[in-house]
Design a protein around this motif. Structure first.
Motif, short mmCIF file in Angstrom:
data_model
loop_
_atom_site.label_atom_id
_atom_site.label_comp_id
_atom_site.label_asym_id
_atom_site.label_seq_id
_atom_site.Cartn_x
_atom_site.Cartn_y
_atom_site.Cartn_z
N TYR A 240 0.83 -1.20 0.00
CA TYR A 240 0.00 0.00 0.00
C TYR A 240 0.86 1.25 0.00
N ASP A 266 -3.19 -3.86 -3.39
CA ASP A 266 -2.67 -3.09 -2.27
C ASP A 266 -2.08 -1.77 -2.77
N ALA A 269 -4.80 0.56 -3.95
CA ALA A 269 -5.44 1.24 -2.82
C ALA A 269 -4.57 2.39 -2.34
N ILE A 296 -9.27 -6.00 -0.18
CA ILE A 296 -9.17 -4.54 -0.09
C ILE A 296 -9.85 -3.88 -1.29
N THR A 299 -13.20 -3.09 -0.37
CA THR A 299 -13.34 -2.39 0.91
C THR A 299 -13.22 -0.89 0.67
N VAL A 300 -12.20 -0.54 -0.07
CA VAL A 300 -11.96 0.89 -0.29
C VAL A 300 -13.07 1.50 -1.13
N TYR B 240 -15.89 1.00 5.01
CA TYR B 240 -14.86 2.00 4.67
C TYR B 240 -15.51 3.32 4.27
N ASP B 266 -12.29 -1.16 9.15
CA ASP B 266 -12.69 -0.67 7.83
C ASP B 266 -13.03 0.82 7.90
N ALA B 269 -9.92 2.89 8.40
CA ALA B 269 -9.20 3.08 7.14
C ALA B 269 -9.88 4.17 6.32
N ILE B 296 -6.73 -5.15 6.90
CA ILE B 296 -6.57 -3.79 6.38
C ILE B 296 -5.78 -2.91 7.35
N THR B 299 -2.36 -3.03 6.30
CA THR B 299 -2.15 -2.76 4.87
C THR B 299 -1.99 -1.27 4.66
N VAL B 300 -2.93 -0.53 5.22
CA VAL B 300 -2.91 0.92 5.01
C VAL B 300 -1.70 1.55 5.69
#
Lengths: 355, 355
Positions: A240, A266, A269, A296, A299-300, B240, B266, B269, B296, B299-300
């Motif tokens: 990410y 990733d 995102a 993800i 999710t985003v 999210y 979520d 993020a 997540i 990840t972020v």
DNA sequence: CGTAATCATGGTAGCGTTACCAGATCGTGA
DNA sequence: TCACGATCTGGTAACGCTACCATGATTACG
């Protein structure tokens, strides 16, 4: 040290509780042959006369028979064990991998051992923890990218299936999708939308998938006679953060792209974050697409347009493959197996806004 | 319609390939008793004289014996099956849930059936697809939030364990963490960092976890004599996007918070995205924390400070519980079981910058 | 047409465990 | 001391399948 769980798996059919289930003897009676013949039909499939075989198969179908794996494994003294290595229990992929593996492993009457491999393990340590009682190994990315792992399994003589690793040698197999073609498809999709200035964020160049995806991108542009701008091809690390950084760089250029194709979700995102940090909107100001269809992606916001990999099918296939290889070690088989991918069109890509 | 895979699971010990394994008869000889007695020790544990029992147990230990599950299930005619429902194969949680369940299911010699439940399933349809041959059910969130599902399993009479659903009735059990206390801990952590204006993004109020986390937050503030600003408590949807929107609203307020506590990762993020859209930095300008430690979170960028739930342990525990309940249906047990959570301090929270 | 080789099938004996019933052991009261 | 129930333990027969060897059916060839 490997952490974890030794597991065996059988399917046992959901016979009505209490009611006696149909056995191989019932099938034998129904078909007018001996139990042994039925057993042979169900296993060897070779030395039985084809007329008899058909009769038996018909009876199996008529009675809706399915073998009792417990009895089978008891009689044949042990079950073949397949070990699936994984890196991280909360990895987004693991669930899907397991679902596929479990299903197949049940169907084929094998056992599944699920083993965690710490991400910082050395090849020596991994070797120490390989159990000689395993009959096969499934190694998904990113463990398959470990330096020297291919040589290791080759030396130890494990029938092995790598997932999405690309090149395999010796007795190992690889299952994946056609990263090159998928990437090309995505590129063509972007072009069909009207984009001409398309950036690509590559993954680490030592991953085969990175380079395959890059060349797919390249050729996608070339085939459409779109000029490749070297400035628009940058390197990330499949994370990410690296995607975010790359996105920032791309957007700050004098002539920024109208679309960004990230080598995985990733990074895509991360690009989303970069875009919004620049005060821009996806997909209005810039389209962003990814690769993998990892959790993800949905999710985003906006949901990512991406390439879906059939992970469950991959492990299912891997188990089937191993099962065959173990049964007939000499059998000649394809080394590399490509499954179908699909382009998931979601909300992060649209035609470029006219300037 | 339920999609998927019927699976059975046994552990079979990793005996050295080829070498004959130790059987219950070996143990019997070693202990100087009959095989039956050994079997009884290993199962009933009741009508065997304690002196004998100890002798047998000693022999079991001495020989490192472990029962052959295949033989066991064959002899006792069938294996108890436990069904785990899940919503989405690429759900971030599934992997961890499965790892825990698999391990336990193997250890206890049960079978696991893994069943997908489409998210839009109706209770009636779910009911139709419940298989009477299952001996137990594990229902994780968010399926456990389905309207009427608790009544359904109660009526059908399935021994059931809900994961993270909170209140249970009848014969069902619930396993989770103390959401209230965890949330309070997080709040206290934020306060200890120096924050006073802390916002909270709640989940959907019909989820019990949402309200528990909210009241933990409330009481955390109250205990530290920090005034609760109603303006700073907003509602999200555990997604999210909703977190992003809520974050935007919060940051646009006349007196924005220095820290935002989102009811799950979520949403946290999403808040991260909102912060960067406002041209601010996490954690310098505003701290953001989440809840769940879902993939997540790491990840972020920056990685989220959050509350870790022991998902693998939960399913492991759930299987153990079901196994006991199935063996002794009358047994009185606690209905609600709380496991240890932990506060993961990462990079998304720091002391507030002095203004 | 007979005999040997080949092929296809059947019979029997377990695999390691538990269910079921019979037998052994113990303690107790007449 | 003996009978009698209660408690514990052992023997035997499955569970459903496959390994192994033996047998019957078929073909090939002199």
């Amino acid at each position: 040290m490997l952490i974890n769980s030794l597991l065996g798996i059988f399917v046992t059919d959901k016979k009505e509780r209490g009611k006696p289930s149909i056995t191989l003897i019932d099938v034998a009676k129904h078909a007018g042959v001996s139990p042994m013949t039925v057993s042979r039909v169900l296993n060897n499939l070779s030395i039985v006369k084809s007329a008899t075989k058909e009769k038996v198969l018909a009876s199996v179908a008529a009675l809706d028979y399915s073998p009792n794996q417990a009895a089978r494994s008891l009689a044949s003294g042990g079950t073949t064990q397949i070990c699936l290595l994984y890196g991280n229990p909360s990895s987004a992929y693991l669930g899907e991998l397991l679902v596929g593996a479990l299903e197949a492993v049940g169907k084929h009457g094998l056992q599944l051992i699920v083993n965690r491999v710490p991400s910082d393990i050395s090849i020596e340590e991994l070797q120490k923890n390989l159990d000689s009682s395993w009959d096969g190994l499934i190694i998904p990315a990113p463990i398959s990218d470990l330096e020297g792992i291919r040589r290791l399994v080759e030396e130890e003589g494990f029938p092995t299936v790598f997932l999405e690793c690309g090149e395999v040698s010796g007795r190992a197999h690889d299952i994946g999708i056609d990263d090159y073609q998928a990437s090309k498809d995505m590129t063509e999709y972007l072009i069909s939308l009207g984009h001409r200035r398309i950036a690509f964020i590559q993954g680490p160049p030592n991953h085969r998938t990175s380079t395959m995806r890059l060349s797919g991108f390249h050729d996608g542009l070339a085939d459409a006679d779109v000029e490749v701008d070297k400035e628009l091809i940058v390197e990330g690390a499949f994370t990410y953060r690296s995607g975010m950084q790359a996105g920032l760089n791309l957007l700050e250029a004098s002539n920024p792209p109208t679309a960004i194709f990230a080598g995985n979700d990733d990074m895509a995102a991360g690009v989303l974050a970069a875009v919004s940090e620049k005060g821009l909107k996806v997909p209005k100001d810039v389209s962003v697409v990814g690769f993998d269809d990892s959790p993800i992606a949905t999710t985003v916001w906006p949901h990512l347009t991406t390439i879906r990999q059939p992970l469950a099918e991959m492990t299912e296939y891997a188990v089937r493959l191993l099962s065959e290889v173990i049964k007939e070690p000499g059998k000649q088989m394809k080394k590399t197996h490509l499954l179908e991918y699909s382009l998931q069109m979601r909300d992060s890509a649209c035609p470029p806004t006219k300037t």
